[in-house]
Design a protein around this motif. Structure first.
Motif, PDB file in Angstrom:
ATOM      1  N   ARG A 137      39.045  42.674  39.992  1.00  9.86           N
ATOM      2  CA  ARG A 137      39.274  41.252  39.714  1.00  9.86           C
ATOM      3  C   ARG A 137      39.837  41.003  38.323  1.00  9.86           C
ATOM      4  O   ARG A 137      39.990  39.854  37.912  1.00  9.86           O
ATOM      5  CB  ARG A 137      37.959  40.477  39.860  1.00  9.86           C
ATOM      6  N   PHE A 173      42.663  40.993  36.945  1.00 14.37           N
ATOM      7  CA  PHE A 173      43.879  40.201  36.797  1.00 14.37           C
ATOM      8  C   PHE A 173      43.748  38.805  37.398  1.00 14.37           C
ATOM      9  O   PHE A 173      44.703  38.022  37.366  1.00 14.37           O
ATOM     10  CB  PHE A 173      45.070  40.918  37.442  1.00 14.37           C
ATOM     11  N   ASP A 174      42.583  38.475  37.950  1.00 17.79           N
ATOM     12  CA  ASP A 174      42.400  37.137  38.539  1.00 17.79           C
ATOM     13  C   ASP A 174      42.367  36.088  37.436  1.00 17.79           C
ATOM     14  O   ASP A 174      41.652  36.253  36.442  1.00 17.79           O
ATOM     15  CB  ASP A 174      41.091  37.059  39.332  1.00 17.79           C
ATOM     16  N   PRO A 175      43.119  34.991  37.607  1.00 17.36           N
ATOM     17  CA  PRO A 175      43.062  33.918  36.608  1.00 17.36           C
ATOM     18  C   PRO A 175      41.645  33.374  36.444  1.00 17.36           C
ATOM     19  O   PRO A 175      40.947  33.142  37.425  1.00 17.36           O
ATOM     20  CB  PRO A 175      43.998  32.846  37.195  1.00 17.36           C
ATOM     21  N   THR A 199      36.254  36.289  34.006  1.00 16.87           N
ATOM     22  CA  THR A 199      35.826  36.929  32.767  1.00 16.87           C
ATOM     23  C   THR A 199      34.369  37.350  32.879  1.00 16.87           C
ATOM     24  O   THR A 199      33.587  36.732  33.605  1.00 16.87           O
ATOM     25  CB  THR A 199      36.005  35.986  31.557  1.00 16.87           C
ATOM     26  N   LEU A 231      41.998  34.702  30.766  1.00 15.50           N
ATOM     27  CA  LEU A 231      43.428  34.548  31.022  1.00 15.50           C
ATOM     28  C   LEU A 231      44.275  35.653  30.392  1.00 15.50           C
ATOM     29  O   LEU A 231      45.451  35.761  30.687  1.00 15.50           O
ATOM     30  CB  LEU A 231      43.901  33.187  30.492  1.00 15.50           C
ATOM     31  N   SER A 240      45.469  38.372  32.997  1.00 15.17           N
ATOM     32  CA  SER A 240      46.281  37.731  34.034  1.00 15.17           C
ATOM     33  C   SER A 240      47.636  37.309  33.483  1.00 15.17           C
ATOM     34  O   SER A 240      48.652  37.363  34.186  1.00 15.17           O
ATOM     35  CB  SER A 240      45.543  36.531  34.625  1.00 15.17           C
ATOM     36  N   TYR A 253      49.673  40.487  33.271  1.00 20.62           N
ATOM     37  CA  TYR A 253      50.122  40.834  34.623  1.00 20.62           C
ATOM     38  C   TYR A 253      51.312  39.966  35.033  1.00 20.62           C
ATOM     39  O   TYR A 253      52.295  40.460  35.593  1.00 20.62           O
ATOM     40  CB  TYR A 253      48.966  40.649  35.595  1.00 20.62           C
ATOM     41  N   GLY A 254      51.218  38.669  34.750  1.00 21.97           N
ATOM     42  CA  GLY A 254      52.302  37.764  35.108  1.00 21.97           C
ATOM     43  C   GLY A 254      53.583  38.074  34.363  1.00 21.97           C
ATOM     44  O   GLY A 254      54.668  38.062  34.938  1.00 21.97           O
ATOM     45  N   TYR A 295      51.313  32.239  32.494  1.00 23.90           N
ATOM     46  CA  TYR A 295      51.637  32.458  33.907  1.00 23.90           C
ATOM     47  C   TYR A 295      50.451  32.123  34.806  1.00 23.90           C
ATOM     48  O   TYR A 295      50.581  31.454  35.822  1.00 23.90           O
ATOM     49  CB  TYR A 295      52.043  33.920  34.086  1.00 23.90           C
ATOM     50  N   ALA A 296      49.259  32.556  34.399  1.00 22.63           N
ATOM     51  CA  ALA A 296      48.079  32.388  35.252  1.00 22.63           C
ATOM     52  C   ALA A 296      47.629  30.945  35.357  1.00 22.63           C
ATOM     53  O   ALA A 296      46.974  30.565  36.321  1.00 22.63           O
ATOM     54  CB  ALA A 296      46.923  33.235  34.713  1.00 22.63           C
ATOM     55  N   GLU A 297      47.992  30.117  34.354  1.00 29.99           N
ATOM     56  CA  GLU A 297      47.500  28.744  34.315  1.00 29.99           C
ATOM     57  C   GLU A 297      48.408  27.762  35.054  1.00 29.99           C
ATOM     58  O   GLU A 297      48.107  26.580  35.108  1.00 29.99           O
ATOM     59  CB  GLU A 297      47.347  28.303  32.859  1.00 29.99           C
TER      60      GLU A 297
END
Length: 226
Positions: free
Chosen positions: A22, A24-26, A29, A39, A42, A45-46, A182-184
């Motif tokens: 998990r 890289f999941d936005p 933590t 973040l 993630s 990763y993005g 990217y994640a947000e």
């Protein structure tokens, strides 16, 4: 295609397979509330994915962690400098000296860098590290702000979008410039903005910042002249 690999390693406690799955999941933590947004990885990763690369994690409990970032390698001739590049352009084509801006960013280094960049453009800047600090400044009737420039992933339970909604409820004419990774982007997936709200996607350049500031000051000027 050839790739370059950048590896970042530590000697910390490492990750369990469940955490690694998990990582890289936005907003995921393992840190306590208020100590991290989840973040960082993630966003990396993005960035790598958008660049045509990938990210891999190598870790085990008690054995530290290695993060491998693979990015496409460019092989070719150096692009010639554009004619006239020696003549430096001014940072922005619009006068920003009358703007009063509240900058909200929890990363100390980034906050300092942005503050200096904005001051170089003549903008009056005040700063806050959290949404709570920003709300205290916005509640002060003696302070006037034209622009709220805020990161989306803020610690402390109030993200940048929530801060902006509350701030505009207090100051209806406030313009907002979001900084988001990217994640947000999911925070804005169902939102439509008018010209008083702009978004800067990280990582961004000073030229991209200037473009957004120019749009905002154009809106502010038209509002003040109406």
């Amino acid at each position: 295609m050839r790739f370059m690999c950048l590896t970042v390693a530590d000697t910390g406690m490492g990750m369990t397979p469940e955490v690694m799955a998990r990582a890289f999941d936005p907003f995921f933590t393992t840190k306590p509330i208020g100590k991290g947004t989840g973040l960082g990885l993630s966003m990396i990763y993005g960035f790598a994915s958008q660049s045509g690369g990938r990210v891999e994690i190598e870790s085990a409990p008690g054995a530290g962690t290695k993060v491998h970032i693979w990015l496409p390698l460019y092989i070719g001739e150096k692009r010639p400098a554009a004619q006239g590049a020696a003549r430096r352009r001014s940072p922005t084509e619009v006068d920003l000296s009358h703007l009063r801006l509240l900058l909200v960013e929890d990363d100390v280094t980034l906050r300092f860098t942005l503050e200096e960049t904005l001051r170089d453009r003549g903008i009056h800047v005040e700063t806050a590290a959290t949404g709570s600090e920003a709300m205290a400044l916005l509640a002060d009737e003696d302070r006037r702000y034209d622009v709220l420039m805020t990161d989306v992933g803020l610690p402390g339970g109030v993200n940048g979008r929530q801060l902006a909604d509350e701030a505009r409820a207090r100051k209806q004419h406030l313009s907002v410039l979001f900084m988001t990774g990217y994640a947000e982007q999911t925070v804005f997936s169902d939102q439509s903005f008018d010209e008083s709200m702009q978004i800067l996607f990280k990582p961004f350049t000073t030229e991209m910042l200037d473009e957004k500031l120019n749009r905002i000051v154009d809106y502010v000027n038209r509002r003040l002249n109406n």
